[in-house]
Design an enzyme around this catalytic site. Sequence first.
Site, PDB file in Angstrom:
ATOM      1  N   CYS A   4       0.744  -1.039   0.058  1.00  0.00           N
ATOM      2  CA  CYS A   4      -0.026   0.100   0.089  1.00  0.00           C
ATOM      3  C   CYS A   4       0.935   1.264   0.063  1.00  0.00           C
ATOM      4  O   CYS A   4       1.703   1.511   0.844  1.00  0.00           O
ATOM      5  CB  CYS A   4      -1.066   0.079   1.154  1.00  0.00           C
ATOM      6  SG  CYS A   4      -1.788   1.558   1.670  1.00  0.00           S
ATOM      7  N   CYS A  59       0.247   3.758   2.742  1.00  0.00           N
ATOM      8  CA  CYS A  59       0.565   3.331   4.175  1.00  0.00           C
ATOM      9  C   CYS A  59       2.051   3.813   4.076  1.00  0.00           C
ATOM     10  O   CYS A  59       2.360   4.042   5.585  1.00  0.00           O
ATOM     11  CB  CYS A  59       0.479   1.792   4.116  1.00  0.00           C
ATOM     12  SG  CYS A  59      -1.355   1.339   3.895  1.00  0.00           S
TER      13      CYS A  59
END
Length: 114
Positions: A31, A34
């Site tokens: 991600c 993230c």
Amino acid sequence: MAIQNATDETFEQLVLRNDKPVVVDFWATWCGPCKMVAPEIEKIAAKYEGAVDVVKVDVDANPRISQAFNIMSIPTIAFFQPGKQPMGVAGARPMEALEQHFGLAQYAPTSAEA
């Protein structure tokens, strides 16, 4: 105290039974956002060390936790306070936005305001 990684097995002990408030970063290795929020989470861990615990949860490695808390998008940053319903916010946010959203200032070990 460094950021701790919670698993399906340790989440209850690290977060749900913690007597301190806990910021939880639900993330995944693939991600992009993230990775952007990770340094902000580290800032929170440093600023609130001793007052607020910070825990990361890899949602791919620990599917039970993300299912239990209905984590649909990542990153999701959640705030668990003892005896209260957790609150969460999805998406990468700067530390200041997370502090404001969760009302972290009340937990700051040393307040800048006199």
